[in-house]
Design a protein around this motif. Structure first.
Motif: not given
Length: 78
Positions: A1-3, A59-65, A69-78, A44-52
């Motif tokens: 991910m390029d911040t 936002l970790r690189d592996e979390m980002v798909d 222009d619309d924004g940041v799209h996360l990876q995850g399960t449907h 939050k856990a399903s998005l990869g953010f855990g329970d906190t």
């Protein structure tokens, strides 16, 4: 991910295209997300953010798909 492509205030979306928060800050090549306070710990856990109780989440690189222009799209399960 390029911040460099992510600015504070950018919307963050889950894998289904639902807005889940916004980028609160970008520091030292890490974007921090302020998640919607209505999200459950399970979501939050399903998005990869855990329970906190933190206000913002790193936002970790592996979390980002994609970042577009619309924004940041996360990876995850449907």
């Amino acid at each position: 991910m390029d911040t460099n492509d992510i600015d504070p205030g950018t919307d963050v979306y889950d894998v289904n295209g639902e807005e889940v928060g916004t980028v609160a800050d970008v520091e030292n090549d890490t974007a921090y997300v302020d998640l919607d306070p209505g999200l459950t710990d399970e979501v939050k856990a399903s998005l990869g953010f855990g329970d906190t109780d933190d206000d913002t989440y790193a936002l970790r690189d592996e979390m980002v798909d994609t970042v577009d222009d619309d924004g940041v799209h996360l990876q995850g399960t449907h």
